[in-house]
Motif scaffolding. Structure first.
Motif, PDB file in Angstrom:
ATOM      1  N   LYS A 264       0.847  -1.193   0.000  1.00 17.36           N
ATOM      2  CA  LYS A 264       0.000   0.000   0.000  1.00 17.36           C
ATOM      3  C   LYS A 264       0.887   1.249   0.000  1.00 17.36           C
ATOM      4  CE  LYS A 264      -4.131   2.007   1.507  1.00 17.36           C
ATOM      5  NZ  LYS A 264      -3.906   3.108   0.539  1.00 17.36           N
ATOM      6  N   GLY A 265       0.444   2.277  -0.688  1.00 21.14           N
ATOM      7  CA  GLY A 265       1.172   3.540  -0.688  1.00 21.14           C
ATOM      8  C   GLY A 265       0.780   4.397   0.506  1.00 21.14           C
ATOM      9  N   GLY A 266       1.636   5.364   0.816  1.00 22.86           N
ATOM     10  CA  GLY A 266       1.281   6.374   1.808  1.00 22.86           C
ATOM     11  C   GLY A 266       1.190   5.894   3.237  1.00 22.86           C
TER      12      GLY A 266
ATOM     13  N   THR B  41       9.453   6.178  -9.571  1.00 21.12           N
ATOM     14  CA  THR B  41       8.518   7.198 -10.078  1.00 21.12           C
ATOM     15  C   THR B  41       7.937   8.070  -8.966  1.00 21.12           C
ATOM     16  OG1 THR B  41       6.568   5.753  -9.985  1.00 21.12           O
ATOM     17  CG2 THR B  41       7.892   5.676 -12.001  1.00 21.12           C
TER      18      THR B  41
ATOM     19  N   LEU C 262      -8.299  -1.791   4.995  1.00 20.81           N
ATOM     20  CA  LEU C 262      -7.884  -1.765   3.601  1.00 20.81           C
ATOM     21  C   LEU C 262      -6.376  -1.950   3.482  1.00 20.81           C
ATOM     22  CD1 LEU C 262      -8.950  -1.242   0.763  1.00 20.81           C
ATOM     23  CD2 LEU C 262      -8.522   1.177   1.113  1.00 20.81           C
TER      24      LEU C 262
ATOM     25  N   ASP D  78       9.291  16.728   6.633  1.00 18.98           N
ATOM     26  CA  ASP D  78       8.890  17.555   5.493  1.00 18.98           C
ATOM     27  C   ASP D  78       9.927  18.617   5.162  1.00 18.98           C
ATOM     28  OD1 ASP D  78       6.715  16.996   3.938  1.00 18.98           O
ATOM     29  OD2 ASP D  78       5.475  18.632   4.698  1.00 18.98           O
TER      30      ASP D  78
ATOM     31  N   LYS E 241       1.365   9.957  -5.767  1.00 21.69           N
ATOM     32  CA  LYS E 241       1.690   9.466  -4.418  1.00 21.69           C
ATOM     33  C   LYS E 241       0.626   8.472  -3.969  1.00 21.69           C
ATOM     34  CE  LYS E 241       3.552  10.583  -0.103  1.00 21.69           C
ATOM     35  NZ  LYS E 241       3.550   9.162   0.242  1.00 21.69           N
ATOM     36  N   GLY E 242       1.040   7.463  -3.242  1.00 19.68           N
ATOM     37  CA  GLY E 242       0.091   6.510  -2.690  1.00 19.68           C
ATOM     38  C   GLY E 242      -0.485   6.987  -1.375  1.00 19.68           C
ATOM     39  N   GLY E 243      -1.606   6.400  -0.992  1.00 18.98           N
ATOM     40  CA  GLY E 243      -2.151   6.633   0.338  1.00 18.98           C
ATOM     41  C   GLY E 243      -2.701   8.014   0.597  1.00 18.98           C
TER      42      GLY E 243
ATOM     43  N   THR F  26      -2.430  -4.058  -8.686  1.00 16.05           N
ATOM     44  CA  THR F  26      -1.721  -4.782  -7.623  1.00 16.05           C
ATOM     45  C   THR F  26      -2.122  -4.315  -6.215  1.00 16.05           C
ATOM     46  OG1 THR F  26       0.193  -3.300  -7.605  1.00 16.05           O
ATOM     47  CG2 THR F  26       0.250  -5.133  -9.168  1.00 16.05           C
ATOM     48  N   GLY F  27      -2.857  -3.214  -6.121  1.00 14.25           N
ATOM     49  CA  GLY F  27      -3.318  -2.744  -4.806  1.00 14.25           C
ATOM     50  C   GLY F  27      -4.736  -2.215  -4.860  1.00 14.25           C
ATOM     51  N   PRO F  28      -5.678  -3.055  -5.299  1.00 12.81           N
ATOM     52  CA  PRO F  28      -7.043  -2.567  -5.551  1.00 12.81           C
ATOM     53  C   PRO F  28      -7.821  -2.304  -4.260  1.00 12.81           C
ATOM     54  CG  PRO F  28      -6.899  -4.930  -5.966  1.00 12.81           C
ATOM     55  CD  PRO F  28      -5.526  -4.488  -5.562  1.00 12.81           C
ATOM     56  N   SER F  29      -8.457  -1.146  -4.186  1.00 11.55           N
ATOM     57  CA  SER F  29      -9.168  -0.740  -2.968  1.00 11.55           C
ATOM     58  C   SER F  29     -10.669  -0.612  -3.165  1.00 11.55           C
ATOM     59  CB  SER F  29      -8.663   0.635  -2.504  1.00 11.55           C
ATOM     60  OG  SER F  29      -7.280   0.635  -2.311  1.00 11.55           O
TER      61      SER F  29
ATOM     62  N   PRO G  64      -0.547   4.668  -7.688  1.00 19.28           N
ATOM     63  CA  PRO G  64       0.525   5.661  -7.556  1.00 19.28           C
ATOM     64  C   PRO G  64       1.555   5.501  -8.677  1.00 19.28           C
ATOM     65  CG  PRO G  64       0.272   4.346  -5.531  1.00 19.28           C
ATOM     66  CD  PRO G  64      -0.555   3.697  -6.584  1.00 19.28           C
ATOM     67  N   GLY G  65       2.382   6.517  -8.836  1.00 13.71           N
ATOM     68  CA  GLY G  65       3.483   6.421  -9.792  1.00 13.71           C
ATOM     69  C   GLY G  65       3.147   7.003 -11.149  1.00 13.71           C
ATOM     70  N   THR G  66       4.142   6.995 -12.022  1.00 17.24           N
ATOM     71  CA  THR G  66       3.974   7.488 -13.388  1.00 17.24           C
ATOM     72  C   THR G  66       4.527   6.439 -14.346  1.00 17.24           C
ATOM     73  OG1 THR G  66       6.077   8.659 -13.149  1.00 17.24           O
ATOM     74  CG2 THR G  66       4.087   9.956 -12.800  1.00 17.24           C
TER      75      THR G  66
ATOM     76  N   GLN H 262       1.198  17.365   2.983  1.00 17.75           N
ATOM     77  CA  GLN H 262       2.653  17.184   3.100  1.00 17.75           C
ATOM     78  C   GLN H 262       3.376  17.713   1.861  1.00 17.75           C
ATOM     79  OE1 GLN H 262       1.173  13.334   3.872  1.00 17.75           O
ATOM     80  NE2 GLN H 262       2.928  12.862   5.162  1.00 17.75           N
TER      81      GLN H 262
ATOM     82  N   LEU I  33       6.065  16.664   0.665  1.00 16.39           N
ATOM     83  CA  LEU I  33       6.492  15.491  -0.093  1.00 16.39           C
ATOM     84  C   LEU I  33       5.410  15.074  -1.083  1.00 16.39           C
ATOM     85  CD1 LEU I  33       8.696  13.373  -0.268  1.00 16.39           C
ATOM     86  CD2 LEU I  33       7.512  12.078   1.482  1.00 16.39           C
TER      87      LEU I  33
ATOM     88  N   MET J  24       5.243  17.418  -4.045  1.00 16.65           N
ATOM     89  CA  MET J  24       6.338  17.197  -4.994  1.00 16.65           C
ATOM     90  C   MET J  24       6.008  16.027  -5.924  1.00 16.65           C
ATOM     91  SD  MET J  24       9.329  15.032  -5.345  1.00 16.65           S
ATOM     92  CE  MET J  24       9.984  14.500  -3.758  1.00 16.65           C
ATOM     93  N   ILE J  25       5.445  14.966  -5.344  1.00 20.86           N
ATOM     94  CA  ILE J  25       5.171  13.780  -6.157  1.00 20.86           C
ATOM     95  C   ILE J  25       3.912  13.986  -7.009  1.00 20.86           C
ATOM     96  CG2 ILE J  25       4.640  11.305  -6.028  1.00 20.86           C
ATOM     97  CD1 ILE J  25       6.593  11.150  -3.699  1.00 20.86           C
TER      98      ILE J  25
END
Lengths: 307, 307
Positions: free
Chosen positions: A47-49, A78, A183, A255, B47-49, B78-81, B156-158, B181, B183, B186-187
């Motif tokens: 999971k991200g974040g 990325t 989740l 940060d 960004k994730g999350g 790969t991370g379906p919510s 997430p990601g590009t 955040q 961070l 930026m992402i």
């Protein structure tokens, strides 16, 4: 489809365009021949974040404080977060021995895609094969030198990058990061499933964002609901090492690039578990000419930067 | 490297093993010939999350409440919510016309990789080319039927999935989700950079997790520090549509599969902007036989489930 412009990478012949990348399977170049990396620890989640990068950075700083030689490979090509956490903007130098990873104030060696970009907001629009090559090159073409542990901060998901990391690097320990959301547990289980399929040992679970303390009344509460860490631990067969709070002081330090100033008492059990892991010889064959396991004799920080 | 076992997918000849997947470029099968999808909205972040899936789900529910025909493609293979948020476990049926997406209580059609798995914790260990094929098949082989808008919840990601989505689907609007955040900003900028390179319009920014209210003293505070949404808006040239709180009531509803019961007053401007977007004919060529743009005449929910 190209991603970052080649001009930004041309100083680094090792990190180059997709078409130029030769198959790196089992390839050993000059830098990998002089590297002595005793342990490779992957920080994963699926999971991200959830705070993988913060946990990676805090782990690196705690181990460096113990006198260990530590590196971080930011494998989130990325969505790289590591340089920002350390306030690092130095571009890696290039030598005959490979790409030289810049060092943070506490001596942590870092490689991240963002260190190769002229603008940190520039997207890296790369498909899987190029991501795979970047990870392999971060391993073989970087002059990591003598490291007790290389911490690999993985991206979310169970696709190219985690798969390549587990296939191509001698990962001998995994730290799983989660949050109290159900989740998150479900998706972390997927990442644990990948680790199991690849026969990689999970050292333990860190539950991040477990609680928060109100700055007005000082009461703590569980922002994302009750913990599911113990259920997750039962499912994946690894212990819960710590439940970390969301701490605005830590967030602010992270940060603004001052993650090396973070001291979080709740992180101490994680640092202890990692110090023990680093002190135990790896069962996975490391890079050529392995150096002996380090003698670790320190009690990781039990202070708290949060006042 | 295979991912999910083929046995779990064999009922769906369209979603199959990597080696069996033919190039899907410009391919139009029976289902895509009977689909009428007027708008394709991507919910992205880089960004994730940050809450992309929650925003996707809330947007779908709000638009469905207005009487619009809405679908969600959960592009996070790969991370379906998405199924978890709607409490959905129904397996998609298969027909001559394609894979039939199950519908939620409010009539939102959903396709997600997790609906094809026997165990939601099972990892999908797939490299980029297979992820790419899955996204294309989610578009061409699913009997979406007549939709005013298909919301694509991006990972997430590009890398592969966002890139393929922008290349292969007629995306005509993007909602960027971020958190306070630095961070994250930026992402998110990286994801916005990808959108710009692909000439896709960004409708606006949703800043999630902007503040939280203490359940003990009732005071609100900014958990992740002050907002950076306006700076981000300046950088990427799109307006800030809303700043959403972290709300334990919403978290609990989402975690237990009741996202359709969420009512969040702060989300109203997002729903309004999306209703306007759906009411405006797309400038991107949609699927064959496009139906006329729908007449939307509703004021999105301004209530609040948080009491």
């Amino acid at each position: 489809m190209q991603g970052v412009s080649s001009t930004s990478l041309e100083r680094y012949p090792a990190i180059t365009k997709e078409k130029d990348i030769a198959p790196a399977e089992n390839e050993q170049n000059m830098s990998s021949q002089v590297n002595h990396v005793r342990h490779v620890l992957a920080v994963a989640s699926g999971k991200g974040g959830v705070g993988k990068s913060l946990v990676s950075a805090m782990a690196a700083v705690e181990l460096a404080r113990c006198g260990l030689k530590v590196g971080i490979m930011d494998a989130d090509i990325t969505g790289p977060s590591i340089p920002r956490l350390f306030g690092m903007t130095a571009r890696p130098a290039s030598s005959m021995g490979g790409i030289i990873p810049p060092e943070t104030e506490t001596g942590v060696k870092i490689i991240s895609m963002n260190l190769f970009l002229y603008d940190s907001g520039q997207p890296v629009i790369w498909r899987g094969p190029l991501l795979t090559s970047a990870i392999k090159q971060f391993w073989t073409d970087v002059a990591w030198g003598d490291l007790d542990v290389l911490i690999v901060d993985l991206p979310p998901g169970t696709a190219d990058v985690p798969l390549t990391t587990f296939e191509s690097l001698p990962v001998d320990g995994i730290l799983m990061v989660t949050t109290p959301q159900e989740l998150a547990s479900m998706i972390v289980e997927k990442a644990a499933g990948l680790a199991k399929q690849m026969h990689k040992p999970i050292l333990g679970i860190v539950e991040n964002m477990a609680m928060v303390t109100c700055p007005h009344c000082g009461e703590a509460f569980e922002l994302f609901g009750p913990s599911h860490a113990e259920e997750l631990a039962d499912h994946i067969g690894a212990p819960v090492l710590a439940r970390l709070p969301i701490d605005p002081t830590v967030t602010a330090l992270a940060d603004t690039g001052h993650v090396e100033d973070v001291k979080m008492a709740a992180f101490a059990p994680v640092a202890e578990a990692l110090a023990e892991y680093v002190a135990t010889p790896s069962t996975v064959p490391p890079a050529p000419n392995p150096a002996p396991a380090p003698k670790v004799s320190c009690s990781p920080c039990s202070g708290d930067s949060t006042g």
